[in-house]
Motif scaffolding. Structure first.
Motif, short mmCIF file in Angstrom:
data_model
loop_
_atom_site.label_atom_id
_atom_site.label_comp_id
_atom_site.label_asym_id
_atom_site.label_seq_id
_atom_site.Cartn_x
_atom_site.Cartn_y
_atom_site.Cartn_z
N ARG A 150 0.86 -1.19 0.00
CA ARG A 150 0.00 0.00 0.00
C ARG A 150 0.89 1.24 0.00
O ARG A 150 1.10 1.89 1.02
CB ARG A 150 -0.95 -0.01 1.19
N GLN A 151 1.41 1.53 -1.18
CA GLN A 151 2.34 2.64 -1.37
C GLN A 151 1.72 3.60 -2.39
O GLN A 151 1.57 3.26 -3.56
CB GLN A 151 3.68 2.12 -1.88
N VAL A 152 1.36 4.78 -1.93
CA VAL A 152 0.60 5.72 -2.75
C VAL A 152 1.48 6.90 -3.13
O VAL A 152 2.16 7.48 -2.29
CB VAL A 152 -0.64 6.23 -1.98
N LEU A 153 1.43 7.29 -4.39
CA LEU A 153 2.10 8.50 -4.88
C LEU A 153 1.04 9.54 -5.17
O LEU A 153 0.05 9.25 -5.85
CB LEU A 153 2.90 8.20 -6.14
N ALA A 154 1.24 10.76 -4.65
CA ALA A 154 0.24 11.81 -4.82
C ALA A 154 0.89 13.10 -5.29
O ALA A 154 1.91 13.53 -4.74
CB ALA A 154 -0.51 12.05 -3.50
N GLY A 155 0.30 13.72 -6.30
CA GLY A 155 0.81 14.98 -6.81
C GLY A 155 -0.29 15.85 -7.37
O GLY A 155 -1.33 15.36 -7.83
N HIS A 156 -0.05 17.15 -7.35
CA HIS A 156 -1.00 18.15 -7.85
C HIS A 156 -0.31 18.95 -8.96
O HIS A 156 0.87 19.26 -8.88
CB HIS A 156 -1.42 19.08 -6.71
N SER A 157 -1.04 19.25 -10.02
CA SER A 157 -0.56 20.09 -11.11
C SER A 157 0.57 19.37 -11.86
O SER A 157 0.40 18.24 -12.31
CB SER A 157 -0.13 21.46 -10.57
N LEU A 158 1.76 19.99 -11.96
CA LEU A 158 2.85 19.31 -12.66
C LEU A 158 3.26 18.04 -11.93
O LEU A 158 3.66 17.05 -12.56
CB LEU A 158 4.04 20.26 -12.81
N ALA A 159 3.16 18.04 -10.60
CA ALA A 159 3.40 16.80 -9.85
C ALA A 159 2.35 15.76 -10.15
O ALA A 159 2.60 14.55 -10.06
CB ALA A 159 3.44 17.10 -8.35
N GLY A 160 1.14 16.19 -10.53
CA GLY A 160 0.11 15.25 -10.97
C GLY A 160 0.47 14.62 -12.30
O GLY A 160 0.20 13.44 -12.53
N PHE A 161 1.08 15.41 -13.20
CA PHE A 161 1.58 14.83 -14.45
C PHE A 161 2.64 13.78 -14.14
O PHE A 161 2.63 12.68 -14.71
CB PHE A 161 2.18 15.92 -15.34
N PHE A 162 3.58 14.09 -13.26
CA PHE A 162 4.61 13.13 -12.87
C PHE A 162 3.98 11.85 -12.32
O PHE A 162 4.40 10.73 -12.66
CB PHE A 162 5.54 13.75 -11.83
N HIS A 169 4.61 4.56 -17.08
CA HIS A 169 5.90 4.02 -17.51
C HIS A 169 6.59 3.14 -16.46
O HIS A 169 7.45 2.33 -16.82
CB HIS A 169 6.83 5.17 -17.90
N ASP A 170 6.24 3.30 -15.19
CA ASP A 170 6.83 2.50 -14.12
C ASP A 170 5.74 2.09 -13.15
O ASP A 170 5.77 2.46 -11.97
CB ASP A 170 7.93 3.29 -13.38
N PRO A 171 4.75 1.34 -13.60
CA PRO A 171 3.57 1.08 -12.76
C PRO A 171 3.86 0.32 -11.48
O PRO A 171 3.05 0.35 -10.55
CB PRO A 171 2.65 0.28 -13.70
N ASP A 172 5.01 -0.37 -11.41
CA ASP A 172 5.35 -1.10 -10.19
C ASP A 172 6.03 -0.23 -9.13
O ASP A 172 6.30 -0.69 -8.03
CB ASP A 172 6.27 -2.27 -10.52
N ALA A 173 6.30 1.04 -9.47
CA ALA A 173 7.00 1.90 -8.52
C ALA A 173 6.16 2.16 -7.27
O ALA A 173 6.69 2.25 -6.16
CB ALA A 173 7.37 3.22 -9.19
N PHE A 174 4.85 2.28 -7.44
CA PHE A 174 3.91 2.46 -6.33
C PHE A 174 2.72 1.56 -6.61
O PHE A 174 2.54 1.06 -7.73
CB PHE A 174 3.47 3.93 -6.22
N THR A 175 1.90 1.35 -5.60
CA THR A 175 0.73 0.49 -5.81
C THR A 175 -0.50 1.29 -6.20
O THR A 175 -1.40 0.75 -6.86
CB THR A 175 0.42 -0.31 -4.54
N ASP A 176 -0.57 2.57 -5.81
CA ASP A 176 -1.76 3.37 -6.05
C ASP A 176 -1.34 4.82 -6.31
O ASP A 176 -0.24 5.25 -5.90
CB ASP A 176 -2.71 3.30 -4.86
N TYR A 177 -2.24 5.58 -6.94
CA TYR A 177 -1.85 6.89 -7.45
C TYR A 177 -2.98 7.91 -7.26
O TYR A 177 -4.15 7.61 -7.49
CB TYR A 177 -1.50 6.79 -8.94
N ILE A 178 -2.58 9.13 -6.87
CA ILE A 178 -3.51 10.26 -6.76
C ILE A 178 -2.96 11.39 -7.62
O ILE A 178 -1.86 11.89 -7.36
CB ILE A 178 -3.67 10.72 -5.31
#
Length: 295
Positions: A150-162, A169-178
């Motif tokens: 349960r590893q979530v990456l979260a970003g807003h704006s340009l961080a949301g693009f990242f 391109h690296d879907p195994d880097a985290f398990t879930d995304y915001i």
């Protein structure tokens, strides 16, 4: 004739230290791109058997306190909110500025934008992701038990693009995304190409995408501003709402669970506090959640 005594003058209290966020800690990190700060909010409760989920939050200078308090308040009544105790690992830059345009422009992008020109350097995406997956993840794991599922990456704006670029391109880097108000305009073809080619992770990721209603046009109070026409043209060209909806639909066509929401009467600057609690509930809730209409 007697005169009234002068009113008492209250003594000015001494200056005291500024307010700080209890239960948090700061660490310094060094990388080739420069210095970073890792701000950690570790729940002050016993960890669950599998360890704490971890929310890796980008642009922490701007939103660490906000997101930490939303996560904490959610965990107070986890059964009602769907948000359990979660580590917030905020990636910040040295200094007091809420956004470090040059540093984030380098770290969050794989190269220059597809159709626009920017003044700052770009292309540090791979090195920054390596920092998140290596030193950042290792330091968090050294400070408390973590749930690697349960590893979530979260970003807003340009961080949301990242955030979406990592998913593509690296879907195994985290398990879930915001991804809140993701700047898909930066390089939409790259995102789509990555989604077509990416190997699907073993467990379907949960992906929450949110955007403000007013991000693709003018707010009511901007209509008469001197720069209104130019602002409207730029927002129309970047198509934040349409692009976010289309990207959510594309991601939903893979094996991902997707929640997409357009938040009424919110713009690019105001949407994050509104969107983050819904997103946390979706990605961290035991049962996920139903996708919003249109996805």
């Amino acid at each position: 004739m007697s005169t009234a005594a002068p009113p008492c003058v209250a003594e000015v209290p001494p200056v005291i230290p500024p307010v700080f966020l209890a239960g948090t800690e700061a660490h310094g990190l060094h990388a080739a791109a420069g210095e970073y700060r890792l701000w950690l909010a570790i729940p002050q409760v016993p960890p669950p058997p599998g360890g704490f989920p971890v929310l890796t939050l980008l642009d922490a200078n701007a939103s660490f306190a906000t997101v930490t308090e939303i996560a904490r308040q959610g965990a107070v009544r986890a059964g009602a909110t769907g948000i359990g105790a979660t580590v917030v690992a905020g990636i910040a830059y040295p200094g007091e500025a809420p956004y470090h345009r040059a540093r984030r422009g380098l770290d969050y992008t794989p190269g220059p934008p597809a159709e626009e020109t920017v003044a700052h350097a770009s292309g540090g995406r791979d090195a920054f992701l390596a920092l998140l997956r290596g030193p950042v993840a290792e330091l968090v794991a050294a400070r408390c038990p973590v749930d690697t599922t349960r590893q979530v990456l979260a970003g807003h704006s340009l961080a949301g693009f990242f955030t979406l670029d990592v998913l593509a391109h690296d879907p195994d880097a985290f398990t879930d995304y915001i991804a809140i108000s993701p700047s898909i305009w930066w390089d939409q073809p790259r995102l789509l190409a990555g989604l077509r080619q990416a190997r699907q992770p073993a467990r379907a990721p949960r992906v929450a995408i949110g955007v403000g209603e007013w991000e693709q046009g003018l707010t009511p109070w901007e209509a008469g501003a001197p720069e209104a026409a130019r602002t409207a043209e730029r927002r129309g060209r970047r198509a934040m709402v349409d692009n976010a909806r289309a990207m959510a639909e594309r991601i939903a066509s893979t094996n991902a669970e997707v929640s997409f929401r357009v938040y009424p009467e919110e713009n690019h600057g105001s949407v994050l506090p509104v969107a983050i609690s819904r997103a946390l509930r979706f990605v961290l809730g035991q049962g996920g959640g139903a996708s919003a209409p249109g996805v």
